[in-house]
Design a protein around this motif. Structure first.
Motif, PDB file in Angstrom:
ATOM      1  N   THR A   5     -10.761   7.003  10.609  1.00  0.00           N
ATOM      2  CA  THR A   5      -9.653   6.896   9.662  1.00  0.00           C
ATOM      3  C   THR A   5      -9.470   5.480   9.124  1.00  0.00           C
ATOM      4  N   ARG A  27      -5.216  16.177   5.573  1.00  0.00           N
ATOM      5  CA  ARG A  27      -5.095  14.771   5.188  1.00  0.00           C
ATOM      6  C   ARG A  27      -4.878  14.613   3.685  1.00  0.00           C
ATOM      7  N   SER A  28      -4.640  15.746   3.011  1.00  0.00           N
ATOM      8  CA  SER A  28      -4.356  15.759   1.563  1.00  0.00           C
ATOM      9  C   SER A  28      -5.503  15.194   0.738  1.00  0.00           C
TER      10      SER A  28
END
Length: 272
Positions: free
Chosen positions: A81, A154-155
């Motif tokens: 991430t 996570r869009s």
């Protein structure tokens, strides 16, 4: 680098901590993700190590099978991430494109290897981690593993050919359920739907995988030719049956000449 029962084992490190382990023994090459504190999230360093591993497999024709697994209780949580955050500030920038391409390029290389590849998934796989597992020819999972697309959570839109990888094994409805509706599959469900080859209890999975790779590892030359023929015949696009006959003809003749007449005797190669 250490010598153990699995042959020569090499640890790749990042920031002083292991990131991947590789071993080569008895015709089997093993790549182990070694970032368990971050659920084996794939960093740029790990992606580069995966590429180097694939380079060796491609160049070493004594390797007949590849196993991709992970240390710890979770196979892979996707791309790190921290790299995703850096890329999101300007996703079209050359640096961001290079970061994303490095991660996706690593599992494309796994999916392009000339030998059978087996991904061993316990705990779970999500996003790019699921892509890595699907890139392998065969996925073996624990029944309770969780397989998730994860991108929508996570869009962000799926990446790395995620939809294509899902669609190789799943129906349209199942692909959309995972990728667009955020559904997940257990390992048992994935095996039932054909996404995974088999769901095997964790205590038995090592023995199961060893048996799966044994024949391929014993004859790497033949295994590599079978894999090449499968790619030519099955595509995509797949070829006609008559074309498949011709694709296989020359390679089968090679294998027969290598075997020789005496080897067909029920009394063995030395029989007169």
């Amino acid at each position: 680098m250490t010598e153990n029962g699995l042959g020569t084992e090499t640890a790749e490190k990042v920031d002083g901590a292991p990131a991947t382990l590789t071993s080569f023994n008895g015709g089997v090459a093993r790549l182990t993700l070694d970032n368990p504190r971050r659920k084996n999230a794939i960093t740029l360093h790990m992606a580069a190590a995966i590429v180097r591993f694939c380079d060796r497999v491609e160049e070493d024709d004594t390797i007949g099978a590849v196993v991709v697994d992970a240390r710890g209780s979770y196979f892979c949580s996707g791309a790190d991430t921290r790299d995703l955050a850096s890329s999101s500030s300007d996703p079209a920038s050359p640096d961001a494109v290079a970061r994303t391409s490095a991660i996706y390029g690593a599992f494309v290389r796994v999916g392009s290897l000339p030998v059978p590849t087996i991904a061993v998934v316990s705990g779970g796989a999500v996003g790019a981690g699921l892509n890595l597992a699907m890139a392998a020819d065969i996925m073996v999972v624990t029944p309770d593993a969780q397989l998730e697309s994860g991108f929508l959570a996570r869009s962000i839109h799926p990446g790395g050919g995620h939809l294509s990888l899902l669609g190789r094994s799943l129906r349209w409805a199942d692909t959309i359920a995972l990728a667009a509706c955020g559904q997940s599959l257990t390992g048992a469900e994935a095996a039932a739907k054909g996404l995974a080859y088999a769901a095997v209890e964790a205590s038995e999975i090592s023995q199961f995988v060893d048996a799966l790779v044994r024949t391929a590892a014993a004859d790497p030359q033949l295994t590599r030719r079978v894999k090449a023929s499968a790619r030519l015949e099955l595509g995509p696009p797949a070829v006609s049956w008559s074309s498949a006959v011709e694709i296989e003809r020359g390679v089968q003749m090679w294998s027969m000449s290598r075997k020789g007449n005496a080897a067909w005797s029920s009394r063995g190669p030395s029989a007169s």
